[in-house]
Design an enzyme around this catalytic site. Structure first.
Site, short mmCIF file in Angstrom:
data_model
loop_
_atom_site.label_atom_id
_atom_site.label_comp_id
_atom_site.label_asym_id
_atom_site.label_seq_id
_atom_site.Cartn_x
_atom_site.Cartn_y
_atom_site.Cartn_z
N HIS A 128 47.88 37.97 42.05
CA HIS A 128 46.91 37.91 43.15
C HIS A 128 46.85 36.52 43.78
O HIS A 128 46.99 35.51 43.10
CB HIS A 128 45.54 38.42 42.72
CG HIS A 128 44.82 37.61 41.67
ND1 HIS A 128 43.98 36.57 41.98
CD2 HIS A 128 44.80 37.72 40.31
CE1 HIS A 128 43.47 36.07 40.87
NE2 HIS A 128 43.95 36.74 39.84
N ASP A 171 44.24 35.33 45.77
CA ASP A 171 42.91 34.71 45.95
C ASP A 171 42.48 33.94 44.71
O ASP A 171 43.00 34.14 43.61
CB ASP A 171 41.86 35.78 46.28
CG ASP A 171 41.62 36.77 45.13
OD1 ASP A 171 42.61 37.19 44.49
OD2 ASP A 171 40.46 37.11 44.88
N HIS A 204 38.52 29.82 36.65
CA HIS A 204 37.26 29.94 37.43
C HIS A 204 36.41 28.67 37.37
O HIS A 204 35.24 28.72 37.73
CB HIS A 204 36.41 31.14 37.01
CG HIS A 204 37.12 32.46 37.21
ND1 HIS A 204 36.49 33.66 37.07
CD2 HIS A 204 38.39 32.74 37.54
CE1 HIS A 204 37.36 34.64 37.30
NE2 HIS A 204 38.53 34.10 37.59
N GLU A 258 41.51 40.03 44.39
CA GLU A 258 41.39 40.53 43.01
C GLU A 258 40.11 40.04 42.37
O GLU A 258 39.44 40.77 41.63
CB GLU A 258 42.60 40.06 42.18
CG GLU A 258 42.71 40.72 40.80
CD GLU A 258 42.07 39.92 39.67
OE1 GLU A 258 42.07 40.43 38.54
OE2 GLU A 258 41.53 38.81 39.89
N GLU A 259 39.74 38.79 42.65
CA GLU A 259 38.58 38.17 41.98
C GLU A 259 37.27 38.85 42.36
O GLU A 259 36.26 38.65 41.70
CB GLU A 259 38.51 36.67 42.31
CG GLU A 259 39.69 35.86 41.81
CD GLU A 259 39.73 35.72 40.29
OE1 GLU A 259 38.83 36.27 39.61
OE2 GLU A 259 40.66 35.08 39.80
N ASP A 289 49.15 37.62 35.09
CA ASP A 289 47.81 37.06 35.27
C ASP A 289 47.17 36.80 33.91
O ASP A 289 45.94 36.81 33.79
CB ASP A 289 46.95 38.03 36.11
CG ASP A 289 45.70 37.38 36.67
OD1 ASP A 289 45.61 36.14 36.66
OD2 ASP A 289 44.81 38.13 37.13
N ASP A 308 44.82 30.58 38.10
CA ASP A 308 44.47 32.01 38.19
C ASP A 308 44.38 32.36 39.68
O ASP A 308 43.38 32.09 40.31
CB ASP A 308 43.16 32.24 37.47
CG ASP A 308 42.63 33.66 37.60
OD1 ASP A 308 43.40 34.52 38.07
OD2 ASP A 308 41.47 33.91 37.26
ZN LIG Z 1 43.38 36.46 37.80
#
Ligand SMILES: [Zn+2]
Length: 415
Positions: A83, A85, A386, A180-181, A203, A146
């Site tokens: 992903h 984003d 994150h 995705e997030e 991921d 990520d």
């Molecule tokens: Zn991820």
């Protein structure tokens, strides 16, 4: 793999993380933020340079590309997916990646905000990375490993294959997704156009890890209706929905059943939102377990506690709504044993120990699996995601590329 190949994964990664691709849960557009397409365009250009002429960014923000087969053997079409984003939890604007070469095993202080220190004590995985080249952000943003680590790994695989056309493999599809997030990563994916038989998301975290299992997930939204009356003349009439709602929440177990009291294979019930007024409140829950059947048990338990509360407040009533969110991908993957067997074998051939894991969450792969594309998750080395302490080892990313190369060879051999 060919001995003279120079990995491009770290260099690509450094470039991709500087593109702000934060997604936005409040947005209703597709993709949620236009800026995610900035990275999509870069990827399409790089793929074109490699000779992958069908690479395209569609209007919904997805990148599709094909690495053509180099064999006539009938090999399942593989899809590698990551992903684009980054998480809305932490700024992704102006990311300044820093490489800490030949990492010395000490705490890493981030230069743009010296109060930000990646402590070995909090991140024991770092102890196993001494001597590696570690990439971090500079202290004011997340890094975006990520899942730009996953993107860089897949792009390096494409680059490797375009430089090594003698390696025999079947058709390979590449898929880069937006959003995705915020749980919308596969909302607008065209699974027919993708045309793949087996998928792997890139991921995952630590070196050698492989996840073929996720939670099964439901959402529950409870609306409690009280009885409103003028507060000056409300005696014996008014029923305050806020009080009914909090009383209901107090009936939930204090030492089990919640994210803060469970680990490993235990599921949970988690209130995530409480809003409303004296006459009406909404309480939203997320419900999680590896066994789908348990979700129903948890929902029944909530119903029971809710009803117990309502009966003590005559006049109050409630609405109870369950929404299916995603299901444990293992229910699908287990029907195709070669998917896991070949991934395990590829990790072994790359010379690294297998770390079999279950994701206490969902991935794009959980939904793709139920859309007809069984899709477990492979490691990329992304860690502490994150947040500002996110990091990734260049050597872990290179190992991830190597696993993909082994994986496509194994699918060819076994066809
Ligand atoms: Zn991820």
């Amino acid at each position: 793999m060919s001995a003279d190949y120079t990995f491009t994964v770290a260099e690509r990664f450094m470039k991709y993380v500087q593109v702000d691709t934060q997604s936005d849960p409040q947005s209703i557009s597709q993709p949620s933020t236009e800026k995610q397409k900035d990275l999509g365009r870069i990827l399409v250009n790089e793929l074109h340079v490699m000779g992958i002429t069908d690479a395209e960014l569609d209007k919904d923000g997805y990148v599709y590309a094909t690495i053509n087969a180099t064999t006539n053997k009938k090999v399942p079409v593989l899809c590698f997916c990551a992903h684009m984003d980054t998480s809305p939890d932490c700024s992704g604007t102006g990311v300044k990646p820093i490489i800490h070469r030949n990492y010395d095993g000490l705490d890493i202080r981030l230069p743009d905000d010296v109060s930000q220190v990646i402590r070995v004590e909090d991140h024991p995985y770092l102890k196993t990375k001494i001597g590696d080249d570690i990439i971090t952000a500079s202290g004011t943003t997340l890094l975006g490993a990520d899942d730009k680590a996953g993107i860089a790994v897949i792009m390096d695989l494409a680059n490797f294959l375009s430089n090594n056309p003698s390696i025999e493999h079947g058709k390979i599809r590449l898929l880069f997704t937006p959003d995705e997030e915020i749980g919308r990563g596969v909302n607008a994916v065209d699974i027919i156009k993708l045309g793949a038989d087996i998928g792997y998301t890139l991921d995952g975290g630590e070196l050698g890890s492989y996840e073929d299992e996720t939670f099964s997930a439901d959402g529950v939204k409870i609306t409690i209706f009280g009885v409103s009356a003028h507060p000056g003349y409300a005696k014996g009439k008014l029923v305050n929905a806020i009080k009914v709602g909090t009383e209901f929440l107090h009936k939930l177990p204090k030492h089990s059943f919640s994210p803060e009291t469970t680990a490993d294979r235990e599921g949970f019930v988690h209130p995530v939102r409480f809003s409303g007024l004296a006459e009406e409140v909404q309480i939203e829950f997320i419900i999680r377990d590896f066994e789908t059947a348990k979700l129903q048990e948890y929902e029944n338990f909530l119903r029971e506690k809710l009803n117990e509360t309502l009966v003590t407040h005559p006049g109050s009533r409630a609405d109870f709504r369950v929404t299916e969110q995603y299901r444990n991908m293992k229910e699908v993957i287990i029907q195709h044993p070669e998917i896991t067997a070949n991934a395990h074998e590829a990790i072994r051939r790359a010379g690294i120990p297998l770390v079999s894991m279950s994701a206490r969450g969902g991935t794009d792969g959980s939904r793709l699996s139920f859309m007809g594309l069984p899709c477990p998750n492979l490691f990329t080395g992304e860690m502490a995601f994150h947040g500002k302490h996110e990091y990734v080892s260049c050597q872990d990313m290179e190992k991830s590329v190597q696993v993909l190369i082994e994986l496509i060879k194994i699918f060819h051999e076994k066809a």
